[in-house]
Design an enzyme around this catalytic site. Structure first.
Site, PDB file in Angstrom:
ATOM      1  N   HIS A 122     -14.971 157.602 101.065  1.00 61.10           N
ATOM      2  CA  HIS A 122     -16.194 157.551 101.861  1.00 61.10           C
ATOM      3  C   HIS A 122     -17.358 158.318 101.210  1.00 61.10           C
ATOM      4  CE1 HIS A 122     -13.713 156.085 105.221  1.00 61.10           C
ATOM      5  NE2 HIS A 122     -12.930 157.124 105.073  1.00 61.10           N
TER       6      HIS A 122
HETATM    7  O1  RIB Z   1     -15.183 159.110 108.613  1.00 62.43           O
HETATM    8  C1  RIB Z   1     -15.157 159.570 107.281  1.00 62.43           C
HETATM    9  C2  RIB Z   1     -15.841 160.889 107.174  1.00 62.43           C
HETATM   10  O2  RIB Z   1     -15.153 161.843 107.959  1.00 62.43           O
HETATM   11  C3  RIB Z   1     -15.823 161.460 105.737  1.00 62.43           C
HETATM   12  O3  RIB Z   1     -16.961 162.251 105.538  1.00 62.43           O
HETATM   13  C4  RIB Z   1     -14.591 162.321 105.739  1.00 62.43           C
HETATM   14  O4  RIB Z   1     -14.690 163.409 104.818  1.00 62.43           O
HETATM   15  C5  RIB Z   1     -14.616 162.859 107.137  1.00 62.43           C
HETATM   16  O5  RIB Z   1     -15.495 163.963 107.164  1.00 62.43           O
END
Ligand code: RIB
Ligand code: CA
Length: 312
Positions: free
Chosen positions: A241
């Site tokens: 992500h």
């Molecule tokens: O949903 C994904 C996010 O939530 C990313 O930033 C992961 O590190 C968590 O913080």
């Protein structure tokens, strides 16, 4: 001239890869890293941020502790995804790099006041508590932010922590509401995009085969991090992500999105934390975000491979 950024983060293995990508990229000058409570409590996210900076051999980059709880709710964490340390997958030594004494929110405010207006980009990759707190305490800085490039939200991809909400927004929806309403140019990397940034076994083994310690760390983190997503989504890899934010800064042409209105639900019985993305522009509300919904996966991982290989 390198682009000046502040990374606001809740490491988290994917946060760690994002930080390494930024530190390996001369196009970016990381003015500082501000930790926020999210994946794990603040005491761990600030410790993890210092471990990552030290791993990269970049103890010139200051690390600050920011807010330890959301603006108006209890903290929700994600040890089930990231492990109890928040950085499971490889054991890193305790850092020698000291935590800065200044609060992370003060650093954000001071930096935006001290740097020429429009020259600092904020890159939040965790809950938006620090950013919203800075905007509330110092409204004068809002117009000085070049852009916010954040990982958070979801629309067609729906939620990952509730049926409607993505984790970063879910943890602090009041903070997200402030940030999305601030009028700062926003680039949003939601799950609609980041769920296409899936690791592959081949790429992880490429990381493991790198001679430097950072490649080993990325492989170990990914092995740990991807277990949850593989079980949940049945994918062959895990979504990276947070690195998508840094990759957007480095290779925006890899990403596709739409300038639309995005509102944050803060009162829904089942939908609190939802990013209500007006993808078909039916609301008449003004666009406030570039909402990314697609990316070139191979180009992203080629960039990650090339940059992580530059690190020790
Ligand atoms: O949903 C994904 C996010 O939530 C990313 O930033 C992961 O590190 C968590 O913080
Ligand atoms: Ca994160």
């Amino acid at each position: 001239m390198a682009r000046k950024i502040i990374i606001d983060t809740d490491p988290g293995q994917d946060d760690a890869v994002a930080i390494l990508l930024a530190l390996a990229s001369p196009e970016l000058r990381v003015l500082g890293i501000t930790a926020v409570a999210g994946n794990v409590p603040l005491a761990l996210t600030q410790l993890n941020a210092r471990k990552i900076v030290e791993l990269a051999g970049r103890t010139d980059v200051p690390v600050f502790a920011g807010c330890d709880s959301p603006l108006a709710r209890g903290l929700v964490t994600a040890e089930h995804v990231h492990g109890k340390t928040g950085l499971d997958g490889i054991d890193l030594p305790d850092p020698t790099l000291a935590l800065q004494a200044r609060h992370g929110v003060d650093f954000i405010i001071d930096t935006l006041r001290g740097e020429p207006a429009g020259t600092v980009t904020l890159v939040p990759i965790g809950p938006l508590t620090n950013i919203a707190s800075a905007f509330r305490r110092a409204p004068d800085i809002v117009g000085r932010v070049e852009r916010i490039v954040l990982m958070g939200g979801a629309y067609f991809e729906v939620g990952n922590i509730t049926p409607a909400a993505e984790f970063n927004i879910h943890v602090d929806p009041e903070a997200a509401k402030i940030v999305f309403a601030a009028g700062v140019p926003l680039v949003v990397l939601p799950l609609d995009a980041t769920h296409k940034a899936l690791t592959s076994r081949g790429w992880v083994e490429t990381m493991r085969a790198l001679p430097g310690r950072c490649g080993q760390a990325v492989a170990g983190w990914t092995d740990s991090f991807e277990r949850f997503d593989k079980d949940k989504y049945g994918n062959q890899g895990a979504p990276l992500h947070d690195p998508c934010t840094i990759a957007w800064l480095l290779r925006p042409a890899l990403f596709v999105g739409r300038e639309i209105n995005v509102e944050i639900e803060t009162r829904g019985e089942f939908t609190t934390g939802m990013t209500v993305a007006d993808w078909w522009r039916v609301s008449g509300r003004p666009a406030n975000a570039l909402f990314i919904n697609d990316l070139g996966r191979d180009g992203l991982f080629d960039l990650l491979s090339e940059r992580i290989a530059r690190l020790p």
